[in-house]
Design a protein around this motif. Structure first.
Motif, PDB file in Angstrom:
ATOM      1  N   UNK A 120     -31.246  47.661 -36.910  1.00  0.00           N
ATOM      2  CA  UNK A 120     -30.517  48.672 -37.668  1.00  0.00           C
ATOM      3  C   UNK A 120     -29.167  48.897 -37.701  1.00  0.00           C
ATOM      4  N   UNK A 121     -28.293  48.603 -36.543  1.00  0.00           N
ATOM      5  CA  UNK A 121     -27.091  48.804 -36.348  1.00  0.00           C
ATOM      6  C   UNK A 121     -26.200  47.199 -36.567  1.00  0.00           C
ATOM      7  N   UNK A 122     -26.767  46.071 -35.967  1.00  0.00           N
ATOM      8  CA  UNK A 122     -26.097  44.824 -36.074  1.00  0.00           C
ATOM      9  C   UNK A 122     -27.074  43.641 -36.532  1.00  0.00           C
ATOM     10  N   UNK A 123     -27.502  43.718 -37.953  1.00  0.00           N
ATOM     11  CA  UNK A 123     -28.558  42.929 -38.388  1.00  0.00           C
ATOM     12  C   UNK A 123     -27.746  41.329 -38.338  1.00  0.00           C
ATOM     13  N   UNK A 124     -26.221  41.325 -38.867  1.00  0.00           N
ATOM     14  CA  UNK A 124     -25.785  40.059 -39.090  1.00  0.00           C
ATOM     15  C   UNK A 124     -25.589  39.478 -37.775  1.00  0.00           C
ATOM     16  N   UNK A 125     -25.116  40.043 -36.572  1.00  0.00           N
ATOM     17  CA  UNK A 125     -25.145  39.400 -35.408  1.00  0.00           C
ATOM     18  C   UNK A 125     -26.312  39.130 -34.963  1.00  0.00           C
ATOM     19  N   UNK A 126     -27.443  39.903 -35.196  1.00  0.00           N
ATOM     20  CA  UNK A 126     -28.694  39.523 -34.558  1.00  0.00           C
ATOM     21  C   UNK A 126     -29.174  38.232 -35.172  1.00  0.00           C
ATOM     22  N   UNK A 127     -28.814  37.917 -36.580  1.00  0.00           N
ATOM     23  CA  UNK A 127     -29.178  36.759 -37.289  1.00  0.00           C
ATOM     24  C   UNK A 127     -28.532  35.513 -36.631  1.00  0.00           C
ATOM     25  N   UNK A 163     -32.222  24.281 -41.548  1.00  0.00           N
ATOM     26  CA  UNK A 163     -33.060  25.433 -40.902  1.00  0.00           C
ATOM     27  C   UNK A 163     -32.018  26.616 -40.720  1.00  0.00           C
ATOM     28  N   UNK A 164     -30.803  26.307 -40.395  1.00  0.00           N
ATOM     29  CA  UNK A 164     -29.826  27.556 -40.051  1.00  0.00           C
ATOM     30  C   UNK A 164     -29.744  28.403 -41.423  1.00  0.00           C
ATOM     31  N   UNK A 165     -29.693  27.723 -42.551  1.00  0.00           N
ATOM     32  CA  UNK A 165     -29.549  28.365 -43.772  1.00  0.00           C
ATOM     33  C   UNK A 165     -30.790  29.124 -44.116  1.00  0.00           C
ATOM     34  N   UNK A 166     -31.814  28.811 -43.627  1.00  0.00           N
ATOM     35  CA  UNK A 166     -33.255  29.405 -43.946  1.00  0.00           C
ATOM     36  C   UNK A 166     -33.397  30.861 -43.302  1.00  0.00           C
ATOM     37  N   UNK A 167     -32.420  31.026 -42.449  1.00  0.00           N
ATOM     38  CA  UNK A 167     -32.843  32.485 -41.416  1.00  0.00           C
ATOM     39  C   UNK A 167     -32.023  33.485 -42.177  1.00  0.00           C
ATOM     40  N   UNK A 168     -32.568  34.629 -42.859  1.00  0.00           N
ATOM     41  CA  UNK A 168     -31.924  35.750 -43.526  1.00  0.00           C
ATOM     42  C   UNK A 168     -31.568  36.781 -42.194  1.00  0.00           C
ATOM     43  N   UNK A 169     -30.600  37.486 -42.490  1.00  0.00           N
ATOM     44  CA  UNK A 169     -30.442  38.734 -41.941  1.00  0.00           C
ATOM     45  C   UNK A 169     -31.652  39.691 -41.915  1.00  0.00           C
ATOM     46  N   UNK A 170     -31.762  40.474 -40.898  1.00  0.00           N
ATOM     47  CA  UNK A 170     -33.096  41.179 -40.999  1.00  0.00           C
ATOM     48  C   UNK A 170     -32.647  42.534 -41.571  1.00  0.00           C
ATOM     49  N   UNK A 171     -32.967  43.007 -42.876  1.00  0.00           N
ATOM     50  CA  UNK A 171     -32.824  44.248 -43.415  1.00  0.00           C
ATOM     51  C   UNK A 171     -33.466  45.207 -42.880  1.00  0.00           C
TER      52      UNK A 171
END
Length: 253
Positions: A120-127, A163-171
């Motif tokens: 919820x708060x840090x999706x980009x950081x988590x990804x 593989x790196x680019x296949x991971x999306x930020x979790x919305x």
């Protein structure tokens, strides 16, 4: 996911066979732009079903002049095919091929109860944390529930960068909806008006369903039951396992 590795991916293979391939980045992808007066991280899977998929199909049909499309979907991409057919019908869908697409979550042992706060708060950081683990998992061959794939099945040309680019930020909106389905074992969309799981046995297009024995998101017995109940005789079931002739058992990815 469909364009790597270059020269050996599914799109290159299909183009070589004369097919006109279109890859869709839906609104929960990093590459997407949010709709007017909307935030990207509030997008839900319902939004994708109601707006993105119909718009993409209209665009492809208009641009190519073909009346119908063949739909290939991995995981959520396959789930969206099933939901689309129940919501809008099959007038524009010639056939479907789904890879590791959940048919509800009965028989799975997934433990999600709530959406982690960081989603919820840090999706980009988590990804970015997940992406940072890719080289470690790739070169050590460690299998993880965070990355449900068997490294032994990866194409030799598919390295850590792909593989790196296949991971999306979790919305958050989409993840919250998905976790709700996992927790309740129900699969209802559009505010509960569309019960996808209850309507799966009504899917009536030619369908190729592909599953894997170690996929944590799909129970193989439930997958077989789903396939057997499909009314269209033009259907095919594949289980990518050593028992069925694969060199290694496949996972979700």
């Amino acid at each position: 996911n469909f364009t790597e590795p270059e020269g050996a991916c599914i799109i290159d293979e299909l183009v070589a066979r004369g097919l006109d391939c279109w890859a869709l980045d839906i609104r929960v992808c990093r590459s997407s732009k949010p709709a007017f007066e909307r935030l990207r991280d509030e997008a839900t899977i319902d939004d994708v079903l109601l707006y993105d998929i119909p718009a993409a199909i209209r665009y492809i049909r208009k641009t190519t002049s073909y009346g119908r499309v063949h739909w290939i979907g991995h995981s959520q991409g396959g789930m969206l095919l099933y939901a689309y057919l129940l919501a809008f019908g099959d007038a524009y869908i010639a056939s479907g091929a789904t890879l590791g697409a959940p048919i509800g979550f009965d028989g799975t042992n997934l433990k999600f109860k709530t959406v982690p706060k960081m989603v919820r708060t840090r999706p980009t950081q988590l990804a970015n944390i997940f992406r940072g683990l890719i080289p470690i998992l790739y070169y050590t061959g460690i299998r993880s529930s965070l990355f449900p794939m068997n490294p032994k099945n990866l194409h030799p040309k598919l390295g850590p960068s792909g593989l790196f680019h296949a991971i999306e930020d979790p919305m958050y909106g989409a993840v919250d909806q998905l976790v709700g389905w996992v927790r309740t074992k129900e699969w209802k969309m559009l505010g509960g008006k569309l019960d996808v799981k209850a309507g799966l046995n009504q899917l009536n297009i030619p369908l190729f369903t592909i599953f894997a024995p170690t996929d944590p998101f799909v129970s193989v017995p439930h997958a077989k039951r789903f396939f057997e109940e499909l009314p269209n005789p033009d259907k095919k079931f594949a289980l990518l396992s050593k028992e069925k002739g694969c060199q290694h058992d496949y996972d979700h990815c």
